[in-house]
Write a protein that holds these residues in place. Structure first.
Motif, PDB file in Angstrom:
ATOM      1  N   GLY A 176       3.382 -23.929 -16.465  1.00 59.06           N
ATOM      2  CA  GLY A 176       3.555 -22.530 -16.835  1.00 59.06           C
ATOM      3  C   GLY A 176       2.356 -22.008 -17.603  1.00 59.06           C
ATOM      4  N   LYS A 177       2.055 -20.733 -17.433  1.00 55.44           N
ATOM      5  CA  LYS A 177       0.923 -20.105 -18.117  1.00 55.44           C
ATOM      6  C   LYS A 177       1.421 -19.402 -19.377  1.00 55.44           C
ATOM      7  N   LEU A 178       0.642 -19.483 -20.456  1.00 57.75           N
ATOM      8  CA  LEU A 178       1.064 -18.953 -21.749  1.00 57.75           C
ATOM      9  C   LEU A 178      -0.005 -18.048 -22.333  1.00 57.75           C
ATOM     10  N   LEU A 179       0.418 -16.854 -22.757  1.00 55.10           N
ATOM     11  CA  LEU A 179      -0.418 -15.935 -23.536  1.00 55.10           C
ATOM     12  C   LEU A 179       0.290 -15.715 -24.859  1.00 55.10           C
ATOM     13  N   VAL A 180      -0.366 -16.071 -25.971  1.00 50.61           N
ATOM     14  CA  VAL A 180       0.304 -16.017 -27.270  1.00 50.61           C
ATOM     15  C   VAL A 180      -0.543 -15.242 -28.268  1.00 50.61           C
ATOM     16  N   PHE A 181       0.133 -14.357 -29.011  1.00 51.44           N
ATOM     17  CA  PHE A 181      -0.494 -13.569 -30.075  1.00 51.44           C
ATOM     18  C   PHE A 181       0.098 -14.010 -31.403  1.00 51.44           C
ATOM     19  N   MET A 208       4.743 -14.716 -22.460  1.00 54.82           N
ATOM     20  CA  MET A 208       3.951 -13.990 -23.443  1.00 54.82           C
ATOM     21  C   MET A 208       4.682 -14.043 -24.786  1.00 54.82           C
ATOM     22  N   LEU A 209       4.090 -14.749 -25.735  1.00 51.83           N
ATOM     23  CA  LEU A 209       4.664 -14.867 -27.076  1.00 51.83           C
ATOM     24  C   LEU A 209       3.944 -13.906 -28.013  1.00 51.83           C
ATOM     25  N   VAL A 210       4.709 -13.111 -28.745  1.00 55.94           N
ATOM     26  CA  VAL A 210       4.136 -12.154 -29.683  1.00 55.94           C
ATOM     27  C   VAL A 210       4.712 -12.426 -31.067  1.00 55.94           C
ATOM     28  N   HIS A 211       3.826 -12.817 -31.994  1.00 61.70           N
ATOM     29  CA  HIS A 211       4.205 -13.013 -33.399  1.00 61.70           C
ATOM     30  C   HIS A 211       5.384 -13.985 -33.550  1.00 61.70           C
ATOM     31  N   ILE A 222      -3.557 -27.666 -18.565  1.00 56.60           N
ATOM     32  CA  ILE A 222      -2.749 -26.562 -19.076  1.00 56.60           C
ATOM     33  C   ILE A 222      -3.603 -25.298 -19.085  1.00 56.60           C
ATOM     34  N   ASN A 223      -2.931 -24.150 -19.081  1.00 54.21           N
ATOM     35  CA  ASN A 223      -3.623 -22.864 -19.140  1.00 54.21           C
ATOM     36  C   ASN A 223      -2.976 -22.011 -20.219  1.00 54.21           C
ATOM     37  N   VAL A 224      -3.676 -21.894 -21.350  1.00 60.18           N
ATOM     38  CA  VAL A 224      -3.153 -21.183 -22.515  1.00 60.18           C
ATOM     39  C   VAL A 224      -4.252 -20.275 -23.059  1.00 60.18           C
ATOM     40  N   ILE A 225      -3.893 -19.036 -23.373  1.00 63.34           N
ATOM     41  CA  ILE A 225      -4.816 -18.113 -24.045  1.00 63.34           C
ATOM     42  C   ILE A 225      -4.176 -17.693 -25.358  1.00 63.34           C
ATOM     43  N   PRO A 229       2.961 -12.208  -1.677  1.00 59.62           N
ATOM     44  CA  PRO A 229       3.140 -10.836  -2.170  1.00 59.62           C
ATOM     45  C   PRO A 229       4.169 -10.671  -3.282  1.00 59.62           C
ATOM     46  N   LYS A 230       4.838 -11.728  -3.711  1.00 57.38           N
ATOM     47  CA  LYS A 230       5.865 -11.602  -4.742  1.00 57.38           C
ATOM     48  C   LYS A 230       5.257 -11.105  -6.054  1.00 57.38           C
ATOM     49  N   ARG A 231       5.911 -10.131  -6.709  1.00 56.75           N
ATOM     50  CA  ARG A 231       5.402  -9.554  -7.951  1.00 56.75           C
ATOM     51  C   ARG A 231       5.565 -10.556  -9.100  1.00 56.75           C
ATOM     52  N   PRO A 232       4.496 -10.789  -9.884  1.00 49.67           N
ATOM     53  CA  PRO A 232       4.596 -11.751 -10.990  1.00 49.67           C
ATOM     54  C   PRO A 232       5.631 -11.316 -12.029  1.00 49.67           C
ATOM     55  N   VAL A 233       6.309 -12.308 -12.612  1.00 52.14           N
ATOM     56  CA  VAL A 233       7.317 -12.068 -13.643  1.00 52.14           C
ATOM     57  C   VAL A 233       6.757 -12.511 -14.994  1.00 52.14           C
ATOM     58  N   ILE A 234       6.703 -11.575 -15.946  1.00 46.45           N
ATOM     59  CA  ILE A 234       6.184 -11.855 -17.288  1.00 46.45           C
ATOM     60  C   ILE A 234       7.370 -11.927 -18.248  1.00 46.45           C
ATOM     61  N   GLY A 235       7.546 -13.079 -18.863  1.00 51.29           N
ATOM     62  CA  GLY A 235       8.589 -13.231 -19.877  1.00 51.29           C
ATOM     63  C   GLY A 235       8.020 -12.959 -21.257  1.00 51.29           C
ATOM     64  N   VAL A 236       8.655 -12.073 -22.023  1.00 51.45           N
ATOM     65  CA  VAL A 236       8.160 -11.680 -23.338  1.00 51.45           C
ATOM     66  C   VAL A 236       9.138 -12.147 -24.406  1.00 51.45           C
ATOM     67  N   LEU A 237       8.637 -12.940 -25.340  1.00 56.32           N
ATOM     68  CA  LEU A 237       9.404 -13.375 -26.503  1.00 56.32           C
ATOM     69  C   LEU A 237       8.662 -12.869 -27.729  1.00 56.32           C
ATOM     70  N   SER A 238       9.222 -11.874 -28.416  1.00 50.13           N
ATOM     71  CA  SER A 238       8.467 -11.171 -29.457  1.00 50.13           C
ATOM     72  C   SER A 238       9.218 -11.125 -30.772  1.00 50.13           C
ATOM     73  N   GLY A 239       8.443 -11.324 -31.844  1.00 50.38           N
ATOM     74  CA  GLY A 239       8.969 -11.134 -33.194  1.00 50.38           C
ATOM     75  C   GLY A 239       8.703  -9.743 -33.728  1.00 50.38           C
ATOM     76  N   LEU A 240       8.136  -8.853 -32.884  1.00 47.25           N
ATOM     77  CA  LEU A 240       7.886  -7.460 -33.243  1.00 47.25           C
ATOM     78  C   LEU A 240       8.659  -6.558 -32.270  1.00 47.25           C
ATOM     79  N   PRO A 241       9.004  -5.336 -32.682  1.00 47.22           N
ATOM     80  CA  PRO A 241       9.826  -4.455 -31.834  1.00 47.22           C
ATOM     81  C   PRO A 241       9.028  -3.802 -30.708  1.00 47.22           C
TER      82      PRO A 241
END
Length: 596
Positions: free
Chosen positions: A248-253, A225-228, A417-420, A173-185
């Protein structure tokens, strides 16, 4: 022996033997299943079996279905039976940890009150009528619960994923933690609020914003989660590389031209990491698509087609993937192109694609030309769909095989690996999926950009077993051959049909004019008018006959296929029985002849 076999006692013995065989088969072969469906619709996926094996505390599944109220809804009852069968398949695989109860909540009963307390959604069949329930509640021995408020037949392909996700969430039941590293505000500042999509993300996950250029990715992150990402130092790239290789799972824009970026340098990417993982984004190339072009304000606020702003319909989205299944529209702007690297060890799965009418142009020319229309129309389409977002999975090597100074003992290989990767950052900005209503502060989404991101994060936040789950095939199978025959017939006869229809309309108009007698008291019509009436009436009958004949020809191939299928389905058994009877007669005759 023959006399006993054909006597009354013999027939009774045969009946008892058949009955005993059925009873024994029901007892001894209860759990034996043979799935002959093409897409293995009745077989649990390996990911589900892995989840069931890891369940720690006993779980009870309560399927609430208003069976009595759905008596006149056969499709819904069949759907409920498939859900029940699937749940019993789960219980058979983990009988000590999983049990199933099917409840028909009668109106105003204690069962209905319990369903409401669980949070299941009842749907009234008629105004003021009692609600119909088709939902699932799950509880464990610790008093925790999870629900699927309402099963929708339109989402049947997600059925196994939704149930497995519910069990996995209840067990962990632990809530997932999303780490955001963004080059946009995206997180906002003292003067601007956070972007709407990230506010929505924070409502469903624990979101943690990371400092720029990190040298280590926190180990407790569920998804990064990587953004720009622009010009990240090697220490940060290495940290991301090790995070992904470590499971680790990665979602990158990334983006060849981010319109949301106010800085002069509007491109971003991770070329070193991408190459090691088996893909690349074409450098400096932007997709324009005349077929999926969005209508937006142009010169002097006049609406015009913006070919670099893409309004993507369902056919541009991969409906076999959890991230994009059942989405109806996505909007992207100045997106890039993703391609698999030759001899890559990872699997490259497209999620979002352009149409075959897409063209590529240099991102550098975007800001230099006042009007891109002439340039884009002069470019020749590539003739193939360009991939705008993709999922990577499978074995991969490190982008830093020798490591960095002081970190020579890092991971160099991962079995999976799991990357989108999404080749656009603008889809995250509010103006591409949100619009303000007449009341200030009231927003409405007009595209599924937020659903795509939430689905993807939810998908990646699951365990590896949950991620591996396929979307189930459709139980309702289309008659593809019939559809193709009808399409071919329409192509062959469409022009003739339209011409005959136009001729018939013209003839009927002429008849109506001729029959319009200006003097209602004049019973006799002139001979010329009467002859013209007879001629056009005859022509009308001929045209209608030709239309009926043409309609018959349109359905001829389909009807012929139907007759063939009937023959194939009906004829073999009588023919087989007849042949068997003839063989028996021949054998008996031969034996009788030898006896004499």
């Amino acid at each position: 022996m023959k006399r006993l076999l054909f006597s009354g006692l013999g027939l009774v013995l045969i009946a008892v033997t058949c009955l005993a065989f059925n009873v024994l088969a029901a007892l001894l072969l209860r759990d034996v299943r043979l799935d002959l469906t093409e897409q293995q619709l009745n077989t649990l996926s390996p990911g589900t079996l892995q989840i069931l094996t890891s369940v720690q505390t006993p779980i009870t599944l309560y399927l609430y279905f208003s069976d009595n109220q759905a008596r006149e809804l056969p499709p819904l009852r069949n759907y409920a039976k498939r859900i029940e069968a699937l749940l019993h398949s789960y219980a058979r695989e983990a009988p000590e940890r999983l049990s199933v109860q099917v409840i028909d909540p009668a109106p105003f009963s204690a069962d209905e009150a319990k369903a409401a307390r669980f949070g299941l959604q009842g749907v009234p069949l008629q105004q003021g009528g009692s609600p119909l329930y088709l939902g699932l509640a799950a509880t464990n021995t610790l008093g925790e619960s999870q629900v699927i408020a309402l099963f929708s037949p339109s989402e049947e392909r997600l059925l196994e994923y939704d149930i497995s996700r519910l069990i996995n969430a209840l067990d962990q039941p632990k809530r997932p933690v999303i780490g955001v590293l963004s080059g946009l505000p995206v997180a906002g500042d003292s003067e601007n609020p956070p972007w709407g999509l990230f506010e929505e993300t924070a409502r469903q996950f624990t979101v943690r914003y990371l400092a720029q250029a990190p040298t280590k990715i926190p180990a407790d992150l569920t998804v990064l989660m990587l953004v720009h990402p622009k010009q990240l130092p090697d220490a940060s790239l290495y940290a991301i590389d090790q995070f992904v290789l470590g499971g680790g799972k990665l979602l990158v824009f990334v983006d060849p031209l981010s319109e949301a970026d106010p800085s002069p340098q509007k491109a971003s990417g991770l070329p070193r990491l991408f190459t090691a993982w088996g893909l690349r984004m074409l450098p400096g190339k932007v997709v324009a698509d005349g077929r999926y072009a969005m209508i937006a304000p142009g010169h002097k606020q006049r609406p015009q087609r913006q070919m670099t702003w893409l309004n993507l319909p369902p056919e541009a989205l991969n409906h076999n993937e959890i991230s994009t299944i059942d989405l109806h529209r996505m909007t992207l702007a100045t997106a890039g192109v993703l391609q698999p690297v030759k001899d890559a060890t990872t699997a490259f799965v497209p999620l979002i694609e352009s149409s075959e009418a897409a063209v590529l142009f240099d991102a550098e020319s975007f800001g230099l030309l006042g009007d891109l229309g002439d340039l884009l129309h002069s470019l020749k389409p590539e003739g193939e769909r360009q991939v705008l977002a993709a999922r990577l999975h499978g074995p991969a090597e490190s982008a830093f095989p020798e490591g960095l100074q002081g970190t020579e003992n890092g991971l160099r290989h991962a079995s999976n690996i799991n990357v989108i990767v999404v080749a656009d950052t603008d889809l995250l900005s509010d103006h591409l999926w949100l619009e303000e209503q007449q009341r200030p502060g009231l927003l409405r989404s007009w595209a599924d950009n937020d659903a795509f991101v939430i689905n993807t994060l939810d998908y990646l936040a699951g365990s590896d077993a949950l991620i591996s789950l396929r979307s189930r095939g459709r139980f309702s199978r289309p008659f593809s051959l019939v559809d193709e025959l009808q399409r071919q017939a329409q192509v062959r006869f469409q022009a003739t049909y339209q011409q005959l229809q136009q001729n018939l309309i013209a003839t009927e108009r002429t008849l109506a004019t001729l029959r319009d007698n200006p003097d209602p008291h004049e019973a006799d019509l002139p001979d010329e008018q009467r002859q013209a009436l007879d001629q056009y009436a005859s022509q009308q009958r001929q045209l209608r006959q030709q239309l009926r004949t043409l309609q018959y020809q349109l359905n001829h191939d389909v009807d012929a296929l139907g007759q063939t299928l009937k023959l194939v389905n009906i004829a073999p058994i009588p023919v087989l029985l007849g042949v068997t009877l003839l063989l028996v007669l021949v054998v008996r005759r031969l034996r009788h002849g030898k006896g004499h």
